[in-house]
Design a protein around this motif. Sequence first.
Motif, PDB file in Angstrom:
ATOM      1  N   ALA A   1       0.835  -1.203   0.000  1.00 20.34           N
ATOM      2  CA  ALA A   1       0.000   0.000   0.000  1.00 20.34           C
ATOM      3  C   ALA A   1       0.871   1.255   0.000  1.00 20.34           C
ATOM      4  CB  ALA A   1      -0.931  -0.010   1.209  1.00 20.34           C
ATOM      5  N   ARG A   2       1.950   1.235   0.780  1.00 19.87           N
ATOM      6  CA  ARG A   2       2.857   2.396   0.818  1.00 19.87           C
ATOM      7  C   ARG A   2       3.538   2.606  -0.537  1.00 19.87           C
ATOM      8  NH1 ARG A   2       4.110  -0.330   5.816  1.00 19.87           N
ATOM      9  NH2 ARG A   2       3.101   0.752   7.569  1.00 19.87           N
ATOM     10  N   LEU A   3       3.922   1.509  -1.186  1.00 15.21           N
ATOM     11  CA  LEU A   3       4.528   1.630  -2.516  1.00 15.21           C
ATOM     12  C   LEU A   3       3.546   2.252  -3.504  1.00 15.21           C
ATOM     13  CD1 LEU A   3       6.428  -1.775  -2.889  1.00 15.21           C
ATOM     14  CD2 LEU A   3       7.452   0.500  -2.795  1.00 15.21           C
TER      15      LEU A   3
ATOM     16  N   PHE B   1       1.476   6.762  -6.906  1.00 16.39           N
ATOM     17  CA  PHE B   1       0.368   7.614  -7.339  1.00 16.39           C
ATOM     18  C   PHE B   1       0.552   9.064  -6.893  1.00 16.39           C
ATOM     19  CE2 PHE B   1      -1.941   3.381  -7.178  1.00 16.39           C
ATOM     20  CZ  PHE B   1      -1.811   3.180  -8.544  1.00 16.39           C
ATOM     21  N   ASN B   2       1.268   9.290  -5.782  1.00 15.46           N
ATOM     22  CA  ASN B   2       1.641  10.664  -5.428  1.00 15.46           C
ATOM     23  C   ASN B   2       2.443  11.300  -6.558  1.00 15.46           C
ATOM     24  OD1 ASN B   2       0.449  11.054  -2.939  1.00 15.46           O
ATOM     25  ND2 ASN B   2       2.243  10.424  -1.756  1.00 15.46           N
TER      26      ASN B   2
ATOM     27  N   VAL C   1      -5.859   7.544  -3.148  1.00 10.05           N
ATOM     28  CA  VAL C   1      -4.948   8.689  -3.291  1.00 10.05           C
ATOM     29  C   VAL C   1      -5.659   9.846  -3.993  1.00 10.05           C
ATOM     30  CG1 VAL C   1      -2.861   9.487  -4.474  1.00 10.05           C
ATOM     31  CG2 VAL C   1      -2.822   7.339  -3.196  1.00 10.05           C
ATOM     32  N   LEU C   2      -6.471   9.537  -4.992  1.00 10.82           N
ATOM     33  CA  LEU C   2      -7.162  10.581  -5.743  1.00 10.82           C
ATOM     34  C   LEU C   2      -8.318  11.195  -4.949  1.00 10.82           C
ATOM     35  CD1 LEU C   2      -7.268   8.944  -9.300  1.00 10.82           C
ATOM     36  CD2 LEU C   2      -5.882  10.895  -8.581  1.00 10.82           C
ATOM     37  N   GLU C   3      -8.978  10.384  -4.097  1.00 12.34           N
ATOM     38  CA  GLU C   3     -10.177  10.857  -3.399  1.00 12.34           C
ATOM     39  C   GLU C   3      -9.884  11.481  -2.041  1.00 12.34           C
ATOM     40  OE1 GLU C   3     -13.167  10.984  -4.636  1.00 12.34           O
ATOM     41  OE2 GLU C   3     -12.552  10.064  -6.535  1.00 12.34           O
TER      42      GLU C   3
ATOM     43  N   ARG D   1      -0.034  14.290  -6.006  1.00 10.71           N
ATOM     44  CA  ARG D   1      -0.659  14.298  -4.677  1.00 10.71           C
ATOM     45  C   ARG D   1       0.416  14.302  -3.594  1.00 10.71           C
ATOM     46  NH1 ARG D   1      -5.535  15.692  -3.899  1.00 10.71           N
ATOM     47  NH2 ARG D   1      -6.070  14.034  -2.446  1.00 10.71           N
ATOM     48  N   GLN D   2       0.001  14.547  -2.329  1.00 10.04           N
ATOM     49  CA  GLN D   2       0.954  14.607  -1.217  1.00 10.04           C
ATOM     50  C   GLN D   2       0.439  13.807  -0.026  1.00 10.04           C
ATOM     51  OE1 GLN D   2       1.464  18.853  -0.647  1.00 10.04           O
ATOM     52  NE2 GLN D   2       3.095  18.946  -2.179  1.00 10.04           N
TER      53      GLN D   2
END
Length: 550
Positions: A429-431, A436-437, A475-477, A442-443
């Motif tokens: 999940a972290r990868l 996606f950041n 990440v997007l939401e 995203r941040q």
Amino acid sequence: MKITAIAPYAGLAEIINDVAAEKGITTIDVLVGDLQEGVRSAIQAEKQNCDIIISRGETAERIKKHVAIPVISIDVSGFDLLRVITLIKDTDSHAAFVGFPAIANAVKTISSLIDVHLDVYAINDELHIEQQLRKLKESHYTFVIGDVITVQLAEKTGLHGLLLTSGRESVLNAFIQAEDAYRMIAALKNERDTYREMIYNQHQHTVLVNGQATVLSHREFPLPMDYVEWLADAIATHGPLQFLMAYQHQLYELNGRQLLGRQVLIELQEQKDIPEALPLVTLISPANDAVYLSSNHHEVQQLIEHADALRDQAGPIILTGETGSGKESLARHIHGLSEGFFLKVDGSQCQVAFYDVLADILHQGGVLYIINAESLPDEALAWLKAHQQNPFRIILTADLETKGKLPVKGTLLHLPPLRERKQDIADLARLFISTFNSEFGRQIAGIRPEAMDLLENYAYPQNITELGRIMKEAVLEEETEYILDGTIETILSSMGPDTKVEIDLSGTFADIETQIIQAVWLEENKNRSKTAQRLGINRTTLWRKLKELD
């Protein structure tokens, strides 16, 4: 017309300057240099956009091997030979000609015609010239006729060297040849520029390969140039090729054909209507895409160690595991930083002759990654059986139940599903968050423990691929710096049990179509051929629509 004249000796340079002045040629550089020095000067002149090179003898012959522009050779005419041979006509001393074969026969003919005894030795390189001169010295020869290198070595050996010089007539004739060659070049350049303008207006990627690749289209060619050059070699061997090429999330139709000699023209174009029968080749660049292979699971850790040990070993590898369990990541991990490319094909799509093409492209190493190997036709299975030892590695994916039917004696590696290795979910999940950041600007700084609990207790019918889709949406939401449990809960609930897609008929036609495609795709375990067949569309259309789902 820009000319560079490379004279092997200073006297010839003076004649070249005089003739150029008489003809009113001002765009000329006259240099003095013999053999390798002349070659270096010619290479530099070509880089400075010289049109024509004029030189003489062996120097001209060597220059021709190192530049692509025309090289005009100043002849040593019969008058030139007669002039120097006449110098020794009345001597009682022994005389010989020592030099390169290109002129040796002419020397022998002229000396015979005027009844001058002259021993002729045709030598191919400087080392043997020096050896021959030492033998002549020991045999009490006095005079040696030859080119610049022969005369220089003769004087070091203690012999008298007589230089074969080119007269004004030979230089003038070289200029006439240069003018004729330039007119032809100008016409060809004009024709080339016309074709190039036509190509620019077609909005496609075009490259011409003739030893090295030259991009003809106004846009940068999207494929790596070393791959293009290897592909051109395969086209020169096997003839015209047409197939689908996927690279860095973009799909192209590739057409390649051989022109004159070894020239190969390769065109890439995005097209909507591509024949369904075309095979699809995916060129995967490990340096550009993340490999999600992190694991805290003992069985997977052992599997990765086994894969590491296989990097330096030959022989096919068979990967088994559920859809999305990480087989491609494992294959790319095995490839690692090895030489060559990583080419992915679907075993249910390619004709056996196409595997010969792929083998040529990978002749210096790499990986041929064949998915759905259980769907390979009999001819392809026979090809695999006959090609188990290659400069490249073959990695196959197959169902665990059908892998025994493959006629390949390879190492079997089985990846367990993600639901059996839940300790890997947090790191994966972290990868995905990091990826996606970067991709979407995203941040997101992390994920809350409650959200992680939800992820670790989900079944993941589509394994790591499904986790990736969930994290992409999260990440997007997500509106905070950390992904919250509410965000994950909303995403999971929208997926429904067993990731079955509920068809909502209240939306637009495009929305309904998207839902149907996704449902069939998941039911067919993401097998594109089977999905396209059920939906009644070609694979290219399916590929494009699936990209919209990512």
